[in-house]
Design a protein around this motif. Structure first.
Motif, mmCIF file in Angstrom:
data_model
loop_
_atom_site.group_PDB
_atom_site.id
_atom_site.type_symbol
_atom_site.label_atom_id
_atom_site.label_comp_id
_atom_site.label_asym_id
_atom_site.label_seq_id
_atom_site.Cartn_x
_atom_site.Cartn_y
_atom_site.Cartn_z
ATOM 1 N N LEU A 113 1.376 39.652 8.108
ATOM 2 C CA LEU A 113 -0.319 39.998 7.573
ATOM 3 C C LEU A 113 -0.450 39.167 6.716
ATOM 4 O O LEU A 113 -1.888 38.808 5.595
ATOM 5 C CB LEU A 113 -1.067 41.109 7.821
ATOM 6 N N GLY A 114 0.897 38.468 6.034
ATOM 7 C CA GLY A 114 0.758 37.962 4.904
ATOM 8 C C GLY A 114 0.417 38.779 3.716
ATOM 9 O O GLY A 114 0.168 38.059 2.969
ATOM 10 N N HIS A 115 0.982 40.355 3.959
ATOM 11 C CA HIS A 115 0.750 40.518 2.424
ATOM 12 C C HIS A 115 1.599 40.954 1.961
ATOM 13 O O HIS A 115 1.455 41.548 0.840
ATOM 14 C CB HIS A 115 0.129 41.933 2.684
ATOM 15 N N ARG A 116 2.784 40.661 2.666
ATOM 16 C CA ARG A 116 4.096 40.263 1.562
ATOM 17 C C ARG A 116 4.600 39.173 1.736
ATOM 18 O O ARG A 116 4.798 38.573 3.283
ATOM 19 C CB ARG A 116 4.884 41.530 2.256
ATOM 20 N N SER A 117 5.591 38.767 0.979
ATOM 21 C CA SER A 117 6.420 37.314 1.284
ATOM 22 C C SER A 117 7.311 37.303 2.440
ATOM 23 O O SER A 117 7.446 37.871 2.769
ATOM 24 C CB SER A 117 7.345 37.316 -0.032
ATOM 25 N N ALA A 118 7.057 36.389 3.079
ATOM 26 C CA ALA A 118 8.031 36.308 4.027
ATOM 27 C C ALA A 118 9.110 35.738 4.496
ATOM 28 O O ALA A 118 9.132 35.240 4.593
ATOM 29 C CB ALA A 118 6.530 35.065 5.360
ATOM 30 N N GLU A 119 9.792 36.642 3.402
ATOM 31 C CA GLU A 119 11.349 36.799 3.399
ATOM 32 C C GLU A 119 12.232 38.248 4.426
ATOM 33 O O GLU A 119 11.043 39.111 4.563
ATOM 34 C CB GLU A 119 11.642 36.850 1.836
ATOM 35 N N SER A 120 13.260 37.714 4.920
ATOM 36 C CA SER A 120 13.595 39.048 5.681
ATOM 37 C C SER A 120 13.851 39.745 4.612
ATOM 38 O O SER A 120 13.778 39.643 3.216
ATOM 39 C CB SER A 120 14.661 38.245 6.139
ATOM 40 N N LEU A 121 13.364 41.093 5.456
ATOM 41 C CA LEU A 121 14.041 42.420 4.437
ATOM 42 C C LEU A 121 15.438 43.048 5.035
ATOM 43 O O LEU A 121 15.313 43.511 6.297
ATOM 44 C CB LEU A 121 12.653 43.092 4.525
ATOM 45 N N LEU A 122 16.358 43.850 4.186
ATOM 46 C CA LEU A 122 17.274 44.206 4.616
ATOM 47 C C LEU A 122 17.135 45.279 4.243
ATOM 48 O O LEU A 122 17.640 46.235 2.679
ATOM 49 C CB LEU A 122 18.899 43.920 4.260
ATOM 50 N N LEU A 123 17.293 46.566 4.565
ATOM 51 C CA LEU A 123 16.150 47.872 4.481
ATOM 52 C C LEU A 123 17.725 48.629 4.032
ATOM 53 O O LEU A 123 18.523 48.415 4.566
ATOM 54 C CB LEU A 123 15.105 48.615 5.110
ATOM 55 N N SER A 124 17.325 49.487 3.425
ATOM 56 C CA SER A 124 18.711 50.591 2.960
ATOM 57 C C SER A 124 19.029 51.875 3.855
ATOM 58 O O SER A 124 17.706 52.384 4.227
ATOM 59 C CB SER A 124 18.392 51.660 1.617
ATOM 60 N N HIS A 125 20.022 52.039 4.175
ATOM 61 C CA HIS A 125 20.323 53.419 5.155
ATOM 62 C C HIS A 125 21.150 54.414 4.624
ATOM 63 O O HIS A 125 21.936 53.982 2.950
ATOM 64 C CB HIS A 125 21.735 52.571 6.489
#
Length: 328
Positions: free
Chosen positions: A305-317
């Motif tokens: 929706l464009g509410h966050r920068s369109a950059e990839s996110l690697l989330l923590s496990h």
């Protein structure tokens, strides 16, 4: 009776254009007119057509999620996050369950183009050139979940190789020396290949054997977990601990071991992957490497929706310790 915008305009004594502007939150009318039109809408029970509204606002306030036949528990956790975030922002969600041959995916993409969805969340599947071109032509924003592609498309996922490495190292640190793995679909580049790589790398780094026969493949599901566990026991009869590529495979393995009278974790330790509800409901409760599935869904909506920068996110496990891994 299904009323039209024209019917609303006639009863409210305004133009169709005014009704349309009010429905789409545009300016150019008085507060009194807005109240009168909304009162008429309530009285008539008028339901505006999303496509018709989209012709003016360029938005239908709908998102689509495309996902293959993956673990239902895995998908439900991600979808819960998607739907929660989407509804908070006033969007509806269309869920499209695709098949492996690609025909159904292309049919869905055609339908989504006709319905002018605003964004697409593409989950746990390879984004082929055919899919990419179809989505690009429809002009909808796109984000990937639990997958990535060769195209410049943002994704939300964890580092599967590192998570598998950490899960395997955890078993080694508990004193286990003969390890095996129950993996997903052989050759799957999205989840299988990186998790197998992490498993083998961890064994090599700890000076333990990482032969191919220590890996039994399935399809991430419960039944395949039981079958894979059966094969692994035949190949590696002295196996002490098993890393499973999904919680459902791990629960299938627990079921098979229970039927054989093999104690967990007394004789064999089991660790899963995902931290779905299956891990909590298993007996004994399953130790697992957790993916933040709910957050992955929420963050995917923010990006699309464009509410966050369109950059990839690697989330923590993170490791969730329960009762299926023992100390040697």
């Amino acid at each position: 009776m299904a009323y039209t915008m024209k019917d609303v305009a006639k009863r409210a004594g305004v133009s169709v254009a005014t009704v349309s502007r009010i429905l789409n939150g545009l300016s150019g009318y008085s507060e009194e007119t807005k109240k009168r039109v909304n009162q008429v809408i309530d009285e008539m029970g008028y339901q505006p057509n999303a496509i018709a509204r989209g012709l003016i606002s360029k938005k239908t306030r709908t998102l689509a999620v495309l996902l293959p036949e993956v673990s239902d528990l895995f998908a439900s956790e991600v979808l819960a996050g998607v739907e929660e975030e989407a509804h908070e922002k006033g969007y509806s969600v269309i869920i499209c369950k695709t098949a492996k041959n690609g025909v159904r995916t292309m049919k869905y993409l055609q339908t989504l183009r006709e319905n002018q969805v605003d964004g697409i969340i593409f989950m746990s599947e390879t984004l082929t050139k055919e899919y990419y071109e179809a989505i690009r032509k429809m002009g909808a924003s796109l984000v990937l979940v639990s997958t990535r592609s060769d195209y410049d498309i943002p994704y939300v996922k964890v580092d599967d190789r590192q998570a598998a490495y950490d899960a395997t190292s955890y078993l080694v640190e508990k004193g286990h020396r003969s390890l095996g793995m129950l993996s997903g679909t052989e050759g799957d580049l999205i989840a299988t290949v990186p998790r197998v790589a992490g498993f083998k790398e961890a064994l090599c780094d700890h000076g333990l054997p990482a032969e191919e026969h220590r890996i039994a493949y399935g399809d991430f599901g419960f039944s395949s977990g039981a079958l894979a566990m059966e094969r692994l026991l035949r190949r590696v009869p002295d196996v002490e601990a098993v890393f499973c590529a999904s919680d459902e495979m791990a629960v299938g393995a627990l079921s098979l071991l229970h039927r054989k009278g093999i104690k967990v974790p007394g004789e064999i330790s089991i660790i899963g992957y995902d931290n779905t509800r299956a891990a909590e409901m298993a007996f004994p409760p399953l130790t697992t490497m957790a993916q933040p599935l709910y957050q992955m869904g929420k963050k995917a909506v923010d990006i699309v929706l464009g509410h966050r920068s369109a950059e990839s996110l690697l989330l923590s496990h993170q490791m969730v310790e329960r009762e299926t891994v023992g100390q040697r």
